[in-house]
Structure formats: C-alpha cells, structure tokens
Design a protein around this motif. Structure first.
Motif, PDB file in Angstrom:
ATOM      1  N   THR A  20      53.677  29.986  27.370  1.00 27.28           N
ATOM      2  CA  THR A  20      53.885  28.580  27.711  1.00 27.28           C
ATOM      3  C   THR A  20      52.651  27.754  27.377  1.00 27.28           C
ATOM      4  O   THR A  20      52.759  26.635  26.886  1.00 27.28           O
ATOM      5  CB  THR A  20      54.218  28.447  29.218  1.00 27.28           C
ATOM      6  N   ASP A  21      51.465  28.308  27.661  1.00 24.11           N
ATOM      7  CA  ASP A  21      50.211  27.599  27.391  1.00 24.11           C
ATOM      8  C   ASP A  21      49.129  28.596  27.026  1.00 24.11           C
ATOM      9  O   ASP A  21      48.477  29.176  27.899  1.00 24.11           O
ATOM     10  CB  ASP A  21      49.786  26.767  28.611  1.00 24.11           C
ATOM     11  N   GLY A  22      48.942  28.813  25.737  1.00 19.62           N
ATOM     12  CA  GLY A  22      47.954  29.768  25.248  1.00 19.62           C
ATOM     13  C   GLY A  22      46.521  29.342  25.461  1.00 19.62           C
ATOM     14  O   GLY A  22      45.604  30.110  25.188  1.00 19.62           O
ATOM     15  N   ARG A  23      46.316  28.124  25.960  1.00 26.45           N
ATOM     16  CA  ARG A  23      44.949  27.637  26.181  1.00 26.45           C
ATOM     17  C   ARG A  23      44.469  27.852  27.616  1.00 26.45           C
ATOM     18  O   ARG A  23      43.373  27.446  27.959  1.00 26.45           O
ATOM     19  CB  ARG A  23      44.872  26.158  25.820  1.00 26.45           C
ATOM     20  N   LEU A  24      45.282  28.488  28.439  1.00 28.57           N
ATOM     21  CA  LEU A  24      44.850  28.746  29.816  1.00 28.57           C
ATOM     22  C   LEU A  24      43.605  29.630  29.807  1.00 28.57           C
ATOM     23  O   LEU A  24      43.510  30.575  29.019  1.00 28.57           O
ATOM     24  CB  LEU A  24      45.953  29.448  30.616  1.00 28.57           C
ATOM     25  N   THR A  25      42.678  29.340  30.672  1.00 28.08           N
ATOM     26  CA  THR A  25      41.480  30.166  30.792  1.00 28.08           C
ATOM     27  C   THR A  25      41.812  31.451  31.546  1.00 28.08           C
ATOM     28  O   THR A  25      42.817  31.517  32.268  1.00 28.08           O
ATOM     29  CB  THR A  25      40.375  29.418  31.558  1.00 28.08           C
ATOM     30  N   GLY A  26      40.943  32.435  31.397  1.00 27.30           N
ATOM     31  CA  GLY A  26      41.109  33.667  32.162  1.00 27.30           C
ATOM     32  C   GLY A  26      41.105  33.406  33.652  1.00 27.30           C
ATOM     33  O   GLY A  26      41.852  34.036  34.405  1.00 27.30           O
ATOM     34  N   ALA A  27      40.279  32.437  34.073  1.00 30.67           N
ATOM     35  CA  ALA A  27      40.220  32.096  35.498  1.00 30.67           C
ATOM     36  C   ALA A  27      41.551  31.518  35.969  1.00 30.67           C
ATOM     37  O   ALA A  27      42.047  31.872  37.046  1.00 30.67           O
ATOM     38  CB  ALA A  27      39.078  31.115  35.759  1.00 30.67           C
ATOM     39  N   GLU A  28      42.152  30.633  35.166  1.00 25.36           N
ATOM     40  CA  GLU A  28      43.417  30.016  35.559  1.00 25.36           C
ATOM     41  C   GLU A  28      44.546  31.042  35.545  1.00 25.36           C
ATOM     42  O   GLU A  28      45.394  31.058  36.432  1.00 25.36           O
ATOM     43  CB  GLU A  28      43.751  28.829  34.654  1.00 25.36           C
ATOM     44  N   VAL A  29      44.565  31.903  34.542  1.00 22.11           N
ATOM     45  CA  VAL A  29      45.573  32.961  34.501  1.00 22.11           C
ATOM     46  C   VAL A  29      45.419  33.841  35.739  1.00 22.11           C
ATOM     47  O   VAL A  29      46.398  34.147  36.425  1.00 22.11           O
ATOM     48  CB  VAL A  29      45.468  33.794  33.204  1.00 22.11           C
ATOM     49  N   GLY A  30      44.197  34.219  36.036  1.00 22.89           N
ATOM     50  CA  GLY A  30      43.945  35.049  37.207  1.00 22.89           C
ATOM     51  C   GLY A  30      44.414  34.390  38.492  1.00 22.89           C
ATOM     52  O   GLY A  30      45.048  35.034  39.349  1.00 22.89           O
ATOM     53  N   ARG A  31      44.125  33.095  38.632  1.00 23.40           N
ATOM     54  CA  ARG A  31      44.543  32.370  39.830  1.00 23.40           C
ATOM     55  C   ARG A  31      46.060  32.399  39.975  1.00 23.40           C
ATOM     56  O   ARG A  31      46.592  32.637  41.054  1.00 23.40           O
ATOM     57  CB  ARG A  31      44.044  30.924  39.776  1.00 23.40           C
ATOM     58  N   ARG A  32      46.774  32.217  38.868  1.00 19.75           N
ATOM     59  CA  ARG A  32      48.234  32.149  38.924  1.00 19.75           C
ATOM     60  C   ARG A  32      48.914  33.496  39.159  1.00 19.75           C
ATOM     61  O   ARG A  32      50.041  33.544  39.640  1.00 19.75           O
ATOM     62  CB  ARG A  32      48.779  31.503  37.654  1.00 19.75           C
ATOM     63  N   VAL A  33      48.227  34.584  38.779  1.00 22.63           N
ATOM     64  CA  VAL A  33      48.852  35.902  38.963  1.00 22.63           C
ATOM     65  C   VAL A  33      48.183  36.707  40.077  1.00 22.63           C
ATOM     66  O   VAL A  33      48.544  37.860  40.317  1.00 22.63           O
ATOM     67  CB  VAL A  33      48.873  36.728  37.652  1.00 22.63           C
ATOM     68  N   GLY A  34      47.211  36.115  40.749  1.00 25.66           N
ATOM     69  CA  GLY A  34      46.580  36.789  41.878  1.00 25.66           C
ATOM     70  C   GLY A  34      45.515  37.799  41.512  1.00 25.66           C
ATOM     71  O   GLY A  34      45.332  38.797  42.211  1.00 25.66           O
ATOM     72  N   LEU A  35      44.787  37.539  40.413  1.00 25.15           N
ATOM     73  CA  LEU A  35      43.693  38.420  39.997  1.00 25.15           C
ATOM     74  C   LEU A  35      42.402  37.623  39.883  1.00 25.15           C
ATOM     75  O   LEU A  35      42.432  36.402  39.740  1.00 25.15           O
ATOM     76  CB  LEU A  35      43.984  39.044  38.623  1.00 25.15           C
ATOM     77  N   SER A  36      41.287  38.333  39.887  1.00 26.40           N
ATOM     78  CA  SER A  36      40.011  37.682  39.608  1.00 26.40           C
ATOM     79  C   SER A  36      39.963  37.323  38.123  1.00 26.40           C
ATOM     80  O   SER A  36      40.721  37.871  37.309  1.00 26.40           O
ATOM     81  CB  SER A  36      38.850  38.627  39.940  1.00 26.40           C
ATOM     82  N   GLN A  37      39.060  36.426  37.756  1.00 26.06           N
ATOM     83  CA  GLN A  37      38.915  36.053  36.344  1.00 26.06           C
ATOM     84  C   GLN A  37      38.575  37.270  35.482  1.00 26.06           C
ATOM     85  O   GLN A  37      39.201  37.470  34.440  1.00 26.06           O
ATOM     86  CB  GLN A  37      37.863  34.942  36.201  1.00 26.06           C
ATOM     87  N   PRO A  38      37.615  38.134  35.892  1.00 22.79           N
ATOM     88  CA  PRO A  38      37.318  39.291  35.043  1.00 22.79           C
ATOM     89  C   PRO A  38      38.514  40.234  34.877  1.00 22.79           C
ATOM     90  O   PRO A  38      38.757  40.753  33.780  1.00 22.79           O
ATOM     91  CB  PRO A  38      36.160  39.990  35.768  1.00 22.79           C
ATOM     92  N   ALA A  39      39.270  40.439  35.947  1.00 17.38           N
ATOM     93  CA  ALA A  39      40.439  41.327  35.859  1.00 17.38           C
ATOM     94  C   ALA A  39      41.509  40.731  34.956  1.00 17.38           C
ATOM     95  O   ALA A  39      42.115  41.442  34.136  1.00 17.38           O
ATOM     96  CB  ALA A  39      41.000  41.599  37.256  1.00 17.38           C
ATOM     97  N   ALA A  40      41.756  39.432  35.072  1.00 16.01           N
ATOM     98  CA  ALA A  40      42.748  38.776  34.208  1.00 16.01           C
ATOM     99  C   ALA A  40      42.292  38.812  32.752  1.00 16.01           C
ATOM    100  O   ALA A  40      43.081  39.125  31.852  1.00 16.01           O
ATOM    101  CB  ALA A  40      42.978  37.339  34.667  1.00 16.01           C
ATOM    102  N   SER A  41      41.027  38.511  32.511  1.00 12.92           N
ATOM    103  CA  SER A  41      40.497  38.535  31.138  1.00 12.92           C
ATOM    104  C   SER A  41      40.589  39.930  30.537  1.00 12.92           C
ATOM    105  O   SER A  41      40.921  40.087  29.357  1.00 12.92           O
ATOM    106  CB  SER A  41      39.060  38.033  31.114  1.00 12.92           C
ATOM    107  N   ALA A  42      40.314  40.955  31.340  1.00  8.69           N
ATOM    108  CA  ALA A  42      40.402  42.327  30.848  1.00  8.69           C
ATOM    109  C   ALA A  42      41.847  42.668  30.467  1.00  8.69           C
ATOM    110  O   ALA A  42      42.095  43.322  29.446  1.00  8.69           O
ATOM    111  CB  ALA A  42      39.884  43.303  31.906  1.00  8.69           C
ATOM    112  N   ARG A  43      42.796  42.219  31.261  1.00  9.42           N
ATOM    113  CA  ARG A  43      44.206  42.476  30.940  1.00  9.42           C
ATOM    114  C   ARG A  43      44.611  41.750  29.657  1.00  9.42           C
ATOM    115  O   ARG A  43      45.309  42.314  28.815  1.00  9.42           O
ATOM    116  CB  ARG A  43      45.115  42.051  32.090  1.00  9.42           C
TER     117      ARG A  43
END
Length: 154
Positions: A20-43
């Motif tokens: 939907t939005d490929g420009r989301l930051t790792g922090a924002e992705v993490g917030r939306r899926v319930g992960l920390s920024q490093p964990a979301a970025s690693a995924r």
C-alpha cells in the motif's frame, strides 16, 4: 528460500502495508504490526533477501507526463519469433509491461503512447512477428495488492 507457507502473520501484515505504501519507515511498519523498529527492519530485509519483496518504485500517472493513449496489444507469434518479439518490446520505451500468455495469443503488451501515430508505429513494429490485436484502454482502475496469505475459500 522463504515460501508463502513459511511466512507468519506479521510477515503477511508487513507485505500488505508495504504494498500500500512502500515508503513507510521501519519504525512506522513496526508500530503498525507491534514490533520494534529493529525487528521490523530485520523482517523487511529478510523478505527482500529472500526475493519476496523485489523492489520499490514510484507510480507515475501516464497522462501527467504526456502519455495520453493507453493500449493493450496482443501478439500471436511462432516460437521461432518469440525471442525477437520480446527483444523488440524490451527496447521499445512505450511498452511498459509484457506478459507471455496461453490461449490464442502468445504475448500481451501494455503500451502507453503520446499520440496515435506513435501507437501505430509500435503496433506495426510488433506486427512484424505475427498478427496483432490492439485494444484501447478507456479507463484503468487502481491495482489491488497481491494476497499475502492463503485464502480460506477457493
């Protein structure tokens, strides 16, 4: 290699968000899926490394850059001519995507041109490899995201 079966619910949620939005930051992705920024970025990096996420791009409105004619061109060709037709399509900037299909036609080209004369040139060049059928697109609709989780019903 990661397969659809090896993705968990969080991976599927990340894929839906980024489609939907490929420009989301790792922090924002993490917030939306319930992960920390490093964990979301690693995924996200794992999904990229495994070829599930294959790239990011800007989507441009063709008419806004002067490409006012949109057509779908179908080509029926022979196996001997297939690679030449694909090479021509790859070298033709107005051909923005190519699909090899089954059925009566072999290839389907998505074509955007600035004017009718250029569309005629593109169609004529493809017709060297077999009969073509050209359909003008009256309206496009927003693309849907790919389903990222197996559907419960067929």
């Amino acid at each position: 290699m990661t397969t659809m079966e090896s993705l968990d619910e969080i991976d599927h949620a990340i894929l839906e968000l980024l489609q939907t939005d490929g420009r989301l930051t790792g922090a924002e992705v993490g917030r939306r899926v319930g992960l920390s920024q490093p964990a979301a970025s690693a995924r996200i990096q794992r999904l990229e490394k495994n070829g599930i996420i294959t790239g990011y791009r800007a989507v441009v409105a063709p008419a806004a850059v002067g490409l006012n004619i949109h057509a779908v061109v179908r080509l029926r060709t022979t196996h001997a001519q297939l690679s030449r037709a694909l090479t021509l399509a790859a070298r033709t900037p107005e051909v923005v995507s190519t699909l090899r299909v089954t059925g009566d036609d072999c290839l389907l080209f998505d074509v955007h041109c600035s004017h009718a004369e250029r569309l005629e040139q593109v169609v004529d060049s493809l017709a060297r490899y077999g009969p073509v059928t050209t359909s003008l697109v009256l309206r496009g609709y927003p693309p849907k995201s790919l389903p990222t989780a197996p559907s419960a019903t067929p």
